[in-house]
Design an enzyme around this catalytic site. Structure first.
Site, PDB file in Angstrom:
ATOM      1  N   LYS A 237      -3.461  -2.150  15.421  1.00  0.00           N
ATOM      2  CA  LYS A 237      -3.040  -1.370  16.585  1.00  0.00           C
ATOM      3  C   LYS A 237      -4.166  -1.333  17.595  1.00  0.00           C
ATOM      4  O   LYS A 237      -5.335  -1.316  17.217  1.00  0.00           O
ATOM      5  CB  LYS A 237      -2.757   0.058  16.154  1.00  0.00           C
ATOM      6  CG  LYS A 237      -1.548   0.175  15.288  1.00  0.00           C
ATOM      7  CD  LYS A 237      -0.951   1.566  15.388  1.00  0.00           C
ATOM      8  CE  LYS A 237       0.410   1.569  14.779  1.00  0.00           C
ATOM      9  NZ  LYS A 237       0.451   2.148  13.460  1.00  0.00           N
TER      10      LYS A 237
ATOM     11  N   GLU B 179       0.830  -1.216   0.000  1.00  0.00           N
ATOM     12  CA  GLU B 179       0.000   0.000   0.000  1.00  0.00           C
ATOM     13  C   GLU B 179       0.865   1.269   0.000  1.00  0.00           C
ATOM     14  O   GLU B 179       2.075   1.205   0.242  1.00  0.00           O
ATOM     15  CB  GLU B 179      -0.924   0.011   1.215  1.00  0.00           C
ATOM     16  CG  GLU B 179      -0.183   0.018   2.546  1.00  0.00           C
ATOM     17  CD  GLU B 179      -1.004   0.633   3.665  1.00  0.00           C
ATOM     18  OE1 GLU B 179      -1.496   1.763   3.498  1.00  0.00           O
ATOM     19  OE2 GLU B 179      -1.139  -0.015   4.725  1.00  0.00           O
TER      20      GLU B 179
ATOM     21  N   LYS C 202      -5.513  10.769   0.936  1.00  0.00           N
ATOM     22  CA  LYS C 202      -5.729   9.413   1.465  1.00  0.00           C
ATOM     23  C   LYS C 202      -6.975   8.840   0.794  1.00  0.00           C
ATOM     24  O   LYS C 202      -8.053   9.400   0.907  1.00  0.00           O
ATOM     25  CB  LYS C 202      -5.895   9.481   2.989  1.00  0.00           C
ATOM     26  CG  LYS C 202      -6.115   8.120   3.644  1.00  0.00           C
ATOM     27  CD  LYS C 202      -6.275   8.265   5.160  1.00  0.00           C
ATOM     28  CE  LYS C 202      -6.912   7.018   5.753  1.00  0.00           C
ATOM     29  NZ  LYS C 202      -7.366   7.219   7.133  1.00  0.00           N
TER      30      LYS C 202
ATOM     31  N   ASP D 220     -17.346   4.440  13.537  1.00  0.00           N
ATOM     32  CA  ASP D 220     -16.090   4.437  12.791  1.00  0.00           C
ATOM     33  C   ASP D 220     -15.540   3.014  12.641  1.00  0.00           C
ATOM     34  O   ASP D 220     -14.916   2.463  13.553  1.00  0.00           O
ATOM     35  CB  ASP D 220     -15.061   5.339  13.486  1.00  0.00           C
ATOM     36  CG  ASP D 220     -13.860   5.620  12.594  1.00  0.00           C
ATOM     37  OD1 ASP D 220     -13.756   4.993  11.518  1.00  0.00           O
ATOM     38  OD2 ASP D 220     -13.026   6.459  12.966  1.00  0.00           O
TER      39      ASP D 220
END
Ligand code: PSU
Ligand code: MN
Length: 307
Positions: free
Chosen positions: A164, A30, A91, A143
């Site tokens: 994470k 990526e 992004k 989210d």
């Protein structure tokens, strides 16, 4: 313009083109990690080092990005440099993808949009650092990263070091289960937590070697059980971080994000930057080490996927 012809949108690097002709294993990478996930110059160094590790292990790297509206499958060193230094890079997740292409803009691909690019190029495996997932407090904020839906919907294997703990790892695993995505642990029974080797959650199955991982993926796809596979690879012991230190950095970052009312696509880059600052760069070193470790494993698995 002929909208039907994919050739109008895609641009392959010479190296990837040759690999496709020769049916060599290709490993996607990526570019959000380059443009928005790490500072300069570590971002360029890491991107190039990962590509080199993939080559040394017998596969061909294909870092993906959108540059001037072209979907790039494989970047030149100059293009990696551009992705690492330009301020003009958006992004790009699924919802951004077509707009960025149609306007001739520059986009860094997240896990979600790298999966889209990889699918267009028929690439079966993709290496990254951390997967996006269900954020803590998602029951209020809604989210949930697009990464999860895209992984569930496409025949691809992702190698990562878990996610994470800025995310809710337990809820992320629940989500993946609902979507039918198998979560494998490379030589571990526990879901890695990115900076540390272990979270409190178990993976679905422990995988012992690269061949076993590829075999599970190929079997899933042969059976018509469409969808992605997550191969989690714990950070090497020597590079792993102190759990309490990293957790307190994450707590502080989450609090600051809330106070500053950070939301939407800014959340993840904001948290990553804050954690980096709070650990005085230690988290960056760990991040670099684990991505390289994943590149090695991804290349090894890819050989069996392209047999
Ligand atoms: N996690 C990391 N480093 C990263 C990302 C996630 O440890 O660079 C990036 C990846 O590109 C991932 C994206 O796909 O963040 C997820 O963003 P969001 O949470 O906005 O979906
Ligand atoms: Mn989000």
């Amino acid at each position: 313009m002929n909208f039907d012809n994919l050739k109008n949108y895609l641009e392959f690097s010479d190296e990837v083109k040759l690999a496709m002709e020769q049916n060599k294993p290709i490993v996607a990478l990526e570019s959000t990690i380059i443009s928005h996930g790490m500072p300069y110059p570590q971002n360029v160094e890491t991107a190039k080092a990962c590509e080199e590790i993939i080559r040394e292990n017998g596969a061909v790297p294909a870092t993906t990005a959108i540059i001037g509206g072209k979907i790039k499958i494989g970047l030149t060193d100059k293009e990696i440099e551009f992705m690492a230094t330009s301020k003009d890079i958006i992004k790009t997740s699924r919802r951004d993808f077509a707009y960025i292409v149609s306007q001739g803009l520059n986009g860094a691909t997240t896990v979600a949009s790298t999966i889209i690019a990889a699918r267009l190029a028929n690439i079966k495996i993709f290496v990254t650092g951390g997967l996006g997932g269900v954020h803590r407090n998602a029951e209020v904020t809604f989210d949930i990263s697009r990464d999860l839906e895209e992984l569930a919907a496409n025949d691809i294997m992702i190698v990562c070091a878990g996610c994470k703990s800025i995310l809710d790892i337990g809820l992320t695993l629940e989500y993946l289960e609902t979507k039918g995505v198998p979560v494998f642990g490379y030589q571990t029974e526990y879901m890695p937590a990115f900076f540390t080797r272990k979270s409190e959650f178990k993976v679905d199955y422990k995988i012992n070697n690269p061949k076993e991982a590829a075999k599970a993926a190929l079997t899933q796809w042969s059976l018509g059980l469409k969808g992605g596979i997550l191969l989690t690879n714990p950070i090497p012991e020597k590079d792993s971080m102190d759990e309490d230190k990293i957790n307190s950095a994450i707590e502080t970052a989450l609090k600051e994000a809330e106070d500053k009312n950070i939301y939407g696509k800014e959340t993840t880059p904001f948290l990553l930057t804050k954690v980096l600052e709070a650990t005085e760069g230690k988290s960056l070193e760990a991040n670099i080490a684990l991505v390289k470790n994943n590149a090695r494993l991804g290349a090894e698995v890819s050989k069996y996927l392209y047999e």
